[in-house]
Design a protein around this motif. Structure first.
Motif, PDB file in Angstrom:
ATOM      1  N   ASP A 243      14.523  14.816   9.773  1.00  0.00           N
ATOM      2  CA  ASP A 243      14.229  13.522  10.395  1.00  0.00           C
ATOM      3  C   ASP A 243      14.007  12.452   9.326  1.00  0.00           C
ATOM      4  O   ASP A 243      14.405  11.291   9.495  1.00  0.00           O
ATOM      5  N   LYS A 244      13.361  12.852   8.230  1.00  0.00           N
ATOM      6  CA  LYS A 244      13.077  11.928   7.126  1.00  0.00           C
ATOM      7  C   LYS A 244      14.379  11.397   6.518  1.00  0.00           C
ATOM      8  O   LYS A 244      14.542  10.196   6.293  1.00  0.00           O
ATOM      9  N   VAL A 245      15.316  12.329   6.251  1.00  0.00           N
ATOM     10  CA  VAL A 245      16.614  11.930   5.686  1.00  0.00           C
ATOM     11  C   VAL A 245      17.355  11.015   6.656  1.00  0.00           C
ATOM     12  O   VAL A 245      17.946  10.000   6.256  1.00  0.00           O
ATOM     13  N   LYS A 246      17.318  11.368   7.928  1.00  0.00           N
ATOM     14  CA  LYS A 246      17.997  10.566   8.957  1.00  0.00           C
ATOM     15  C   LYS A 246      17.407   9.148   9.003  1.00  0.00           C
ATOM     16  O   LYS A 246      18.139   8.156   9.093  1.00  0.00           O
TER      17      LYS A 246
ATOM     18  N   SER B 170       0.816  -1.214   0.000  1.00  0.00           N
ATOM     19  CA  SER B 170       0.000   0.000   0.000  1.00  0.00           C
ATOM     20  C   SER B 170       0.852   1.267   0.000  1.00  0.00           C
ATOM     21  O   SER B 170       1.912   1.320   0.651  1.00  0.00           O
ATOM     22  N   TYR B 171       0.372   2.275  -0.716  1.00  0.00           N
ATOM     23  CA  TYR B 171       0.995   3.606  -0.756  1.00  0.00           C
ATOM     24  C   TYR B 171      -0.099   4.632  -0.485  1.00  0.00           C
ATOM     25  O   TYR B 171      -1.118   4.658  -1.193  1.00  0.00           O
ATOM     26  N   ALA B 172       0.105   5.477   0.511  1.00  0.00           N
ATOM     27  CA  ALA B 172      -0.944   6.397   0.953  1.00  0.00           C
ATOM     28  C   ALA B 172      -0.985   7.659   0.104  1.00  0.00           C
ATOM     29  O   ALA B 172      -0.626   8.759   0.554  1.00  0.00           O
ATOM     30  N   GLY B 173      -1.421   7.539  -1.146  1.00  0.00           N
ATOM     31  CA  GLY B 173      -1.525   8.694  -2.022  1.00  0.00           C
ATOM     32  C   GLY B 173      -2.036   8.277  -3.387  1.00  0.00           C
ATOM     33  O   GLY B 173      -2.360   7.100  -3.613  1.00  0.00           O
TER      34      GLY B 173
ATOM     35  N   GLN C   1       7.136   5.841   8.317  1.00  0.00           N
ATOM     36  CA  GLN C   1       5.795   6.176   7.814  1.00  0.00           C
ATOM     37  C   GLN C   1       5.157   7.253   8.685  1.00  0.00           C
ATOM     38  O   GLN C   1       4.444   8.142   8.182  1.00  0.00           O
ATOM     39  N   LYS C   2       5.416   7.191   9.990  1.00  0.00           N
ATOM     40  CA  LYS C   2       4.880   8.203  10.909  1.00  0.00           C
ATOM     41  C   LYS C   2       5.437   9.586  10.578  1.00  0.00           C
ATOM     42  O   LYS C   2       4.707  10.588  10.575  1.00  0.00           O
TER      43      LYS C   2
END
Length: 645
Positions: A589-592, A235-238, A617-618
Motif C-alpha cells: 500500500d505504501k509503494v502504491k 514535522s517528521y514523526a521520528g 501518513q496514515k
C-alpha cells in the motif's frame, strides 16, 4: 499545550517564518533542525516571548510554563556558589525557608502563641513542596553535569563560560517547566555529561524542544524532528535517523513530481509559442496561458547533503613517525594531568582524543603542538608540517579582511578561482567571497578558520572542538574533507557522530597516562562497555537499561510449565505470521501511495494532495505500529524459547 498558528516573522524584508504552524503536546520530545540562519533560535525566542511575531498566534494552555537555555546565559555572573545559583530554581521553597528562619529568630526573643501557628503552616507547605530534599536534588543534578562535590560551594564567577552554562542548565532542570527549550546544550558538555543529559531528558515528564547539531544526541533523546526550511516548519514523526530516511523519500517523490511538472510546463509553453499567432487556436492558447498562471509551482529539491571534493596538495611528505612523546609529565600545581606517559603518532593516523572535561585533552593537544611546556621528551618527525585549529583562533582572523583576502594570507599561492572554489565547499558562494570577516556569525567564522587550516598544505592537523557552532551541513562538509585528507590528524571532539565518521584510532587519558584503542569509535564503545561489565573500569554514566545481569542462573521448569510455554509459542507464531502478512500488505500500500503522490495531477490539486498525504501518513503510522507489534511478538518468542533451552 502550545500551538503556533500561521506564524510570520521578518528580519527587515527577509521572511524567517511565513505561515508556519506547529503544535506541541505534553511529553513531546522535539529536535529542531535546519541550516544556520534559518531561524531555529529565533523560533525559541518567539515562543519565550523575547521576540514578537509579525503575524499569526502562539497559544499556550494556562498551566504551561516555559524554560529556555540559550547562549546568552554564558555571560551570567554571580558571587554566590554554584549550588546557591542552581537552587534559585526553588523560588517558593527559598521564600518559605527565609520566612521560617525569620519566625524562629523572632521567637528567640519575642515569643507569641500566634507564631506557633504561623511556623506550623510555613513548615507544612515547605515539606509538601519537598523543601527538605531540594538541596540533595540540586547536588545530584550538578554532579551529574560534571561538578565535583567540593566545587559546589565555589562562586559561580570562578568558572569558565562553559561551566557556568552547565549551572544554568542545572537551574533550568530543577525548575521542571512544562516546556523545556535547549539551544545547543551539548556545545559545552563533555561525553559523560552529554550521556547524563540524554538519560535525564528520556525520563523528563514535560515537553522538550532541543536545537542541536549532535546527531547521536538527537537520535537518543527526541521522538519528533521539526525542520525549519523555506520559512515553514515541517514535522517528521521520528528521531534524526528516521528524519534523514524520510526526507530522502519525500525528496525523491518531490523530485519526480517537479520533473513531471517541468516537462508539462515545457510542453504547454511550446504549444503556446507554436500556436499563439493562429486565430483558430486562440481559445486553446488562452486557456493554457491561464492554466500556467494558476499553476501551483513545485519547488526543486535542495540537497542539504552537499558533496564536496577537496584536493589536498602536500609540498612535503612526512616520514613514518609524526610525533613521539616519552616520559612526559604535566601538572598544574598539585593537579596532575600526565605522569611519565608515552605516545606515538604514525603517518596515516586519524586520532580522536576523547574523554571527560578536566582530564587534559586540550593540554595534550598543546603538548603535541609544542606550545605547552612539559617535563619529558617531545620529538617531531621528519618533514612534519603541522597546523593547529582551536576556538580562540577565531579571534586571530582579521575582521577587516574579506573572506578571499583571509584565505590568501595562508600563503599557499593558490589562484583566486581555486580559493573561491574552496569557499564554495564551505558554503560561501558568489559574492560571499567579498564579505568582511566582521559581518560573519560565529559559525561562519569557524568555517573560514577551518578552511584556512585545511588549505595550509600542512601534513599534520590538530583540531580542538572543530564542530562547535557548525550546523549539520557544515559538519558533513568537514567530515568529507577529513575523510579525503591524506595526512594525519588529532581531533578533540565530543560529537560522537563526527568522531565515528573520521577516526581510525582512539586516544583517551586514564590514570594520568595516554591510553590507545586501535580502532573506530563504535568499536571502542563496544570494548569499553565490555570492560565495564568485566569490572575493569568504573562506569561514569547511568547504566543502560539494555545491559542484562551477568551469569544469572535460569530457574528450572517442570513438564506442565513446558506444555504451557509450547502452547503460548504456537499462538505467538500464528500471531507473528499474521503480522508479517499485514506488514507485506502495508508495504505494498505504501509503494502504491508513493506512486500516486508522484502523479503531477495530484500536485496540481491542493485538496487532493492534502488528502493523499494524510492517507500516506496514515499508512506509515499503521506500518510503524505493526512493525512494533512484530518486534514485541518476536521478543516474547525469543524469551519463551530461551526458557525451554
Amino acid at each position: 499545550m502550545l500551538s503556533i498558528n500561521n506564524l510570520s516573522f521578518y528580519f527587515g524584508s527577509r521572511p524567517m517564518y511565513d505561515g508556519a504552524n506547529l503544535h506541541i503536546k505534553p511529553k513531546d520530545k522535539i529536535g529542531l533542525v535546519g541550516a544556520n540562519g534559518t531561524g531555529k533560535s529565533t523560533l525559541l525566542r518567539i515562543i519565550d516571548g523575547e521576540y514578537q511575531p509579525d503575524g499569526g498566534t502562539i497559544s499556550k494552555s494556562g498551566d504551561c510554563t516555559v524554560g529556555f537555555l540559550n547562549q546568552d546565559l554564558l555571560s551570567y555572573q554571580s558571587e554566590e556558589s554554584i549550588l546557591a545559583v542552581a537552587m534559585q530554581a526553588f523560588e517558593r521553597q527559598n521564600f518559605l525557608q527565609a520566612e521560617i528562619d525569620r519566625v524562629l529568630h523572632k521567637m528567640e526573643t519575642n515569643y507569641e502563641d500566634s507564631d506557633i501557628d504561623v511556623l506550623g503552616r510555613l513548615q507544612d507547605e515547605f515539606e509538601n513542596l519537598g523543601g527538605y530534599t531540594i538541596q540533595s536534588e540540586a547536588e545530584t543534578i550538578l554532579e551529574g553535569l560534571g561538578f565535583t562535590t567540593e566545587e559546589l560551594q565555589q562562586p559561580l564567577h570562578t568558572f569558565s563560560g562553559g561551566w557556568r552554562m552547565r549551572v544554568m542548565l542545572a537551574k533550568l532542570l530543577l525548575q521542571k517547566p512544562s516546556l523545556l527549550m535547549l539551544d545547543e546544550p551539548t556545545n559545552h558538555l563533555d561525553l559523560p555529561s552529554i550521556e547524563w543529559v540524554e538519560n535525564y531528558i528520556n525520563t523528563y515528564e514535560g515537553a522538550i524542544i532541543v536545537v542541536s547539531h549532535d546527531r547521536f544526541f538527537l537520535d537518543n533523546t527526541v521522538n519528533t524532528i521539526v525542520e525549519v526550511t523555506g520559512a515553514k516548519l515541517i514535522s517528521y514523526a521520528g528521531n534524526y535517523e528516521f528524519y534523514v530516511e524520510e526526507k530522502a523519500l519525500r525528496n525523491e517523490i518531490q523530485k519526480g513530481a517537479y520533473e513531471n511538472q517541468q516537462q508539462a510546463i515545457k510542453q504547454t509553453e511550446l504549444f503556446i509559442s507554436r500556436f499563439k499567432a493562429k486565430a483558430t487556436k486562440a481559445r486553446q492558447v488562452q486557456s493554457r496561458v491561464k492554466a500556467l498562471e494558476r499553476l501551483d509551482i513545485i519547488d526543486a529539491v535542495v540537497d542539504d547533503n552537499a558533496k564536496v571534493n577537496f584536493k589536498f596538495n602536500f609540498g612535503t611528505q612526512p616520514g613514518r613517525f609524526i610525533m613521539t612523546l616519552n616520559n612526559v609529565t604535566k601538572a598544574y600545581g598539585s593537579k596532575k594531568i600526565l605522569t611519565n606517559t608515552a605516545g606515538m603518532i604514525e603517518r596515516g593516523d586519524k586520532i580522536a582524543l576523547i574523554g571527560a572535561n578536566g582530564k587534559g585533552k586540550s593540554t595534550l593537544l598543546r603538548i603535541i603542538d609544542g606550545s605547552e611546556p612539559i617535563d619529558g621528551e617531545r620529538t617531531l618527525g621528519h618533514n612534519v608540517i603541522d597546523s593547529f585549529y582551536a576556538q580562540h583562533q577565531l579571534e586571530s582572523l582579521d575582521v577587516n579582511n574579506t573572506l578571499l583576502d583571509e584565505l590568501k594570507m595562508t600563503g599557499t599561492g593558490k589562484l583566486e578561482t581555486e580559493l573561491r572554489s574552496i569557499l564554495g565547499c564551505f558554503l560561501f558562494t558568489g559574492d560571499d567571497a567579498f564579505k568582511k570577516i566582521k559581518v560573519l556569525s560565529g559559525g561562519e567564522k569557524s568555517r573560514v578558520a577551518l578552511a584556512k587550516v585545511l588549505i595550509s598544505e600542512a601534513n599534520f592537523l590538530l583540531l580542538d572542538e572543530p564542530t562547535n557552532h557548525l550546523d549539520m551541513m557544515s559538519v558533513n562538509i568537514l567530515i568529507q574533507a577529513l575523510q579525503q585528507y591524506e595526512g594525519s590528524f588529532v581531533v578533540v571532539s565530543h560529537d560522537r557522530f563526527f568522531v565515528s565518521e573520521i577516526a581510525n584510532k582512539i586516544w583517551y587519558i586514564e590514570d594520568e597516562e595516554i591510553k590507545v584503542y586501535p580502532g573506530t569509535y563504535e568499536e571502542y564503545e563496544t570494548w569499553q562497555e565490555q570492560r565495564i561489565l568485566n569490572g575493569e573500569v568504573v562506569e561514569t554514566k547511568p547504566q543502560k537499561k539494555t545491559v542484562e545481569k551477568v551469569a544469572e542462573k535460569k530457574p528450572t521448569i517442570d513438564d506442565s510449565a513446558k506444555k504451557e510455554i509450547q502452547k503460548n509459542l504456537k499462538k505467538l507464531n500464528q500471531t507473528l505470521s499474521e503480522t508479517e502478512n499485514q506488514i507485506s500488505k502495508l508495504e505494498a500500500d505504501k509503494v502504491k501511495q508513493e506512486n500516486l503522490l508522484a502523479d503531477p495531477t495530484i500536485f496540481n490539486d491542493p485538496a487532493a494532495l492534502k488528502r493523499e498525504n494524510e492517507a500516506y501518513q496514515k499508512i506509515l503510522n499503521h506500518l510503524e505500529a505493526v512493525n512494533d507489534t512484530w518486534e514485541g511478538v518476536m521478543m516474547e518468542i525469543e524469551e519463551l524459547e530461551g526458557n525451554l533451552a
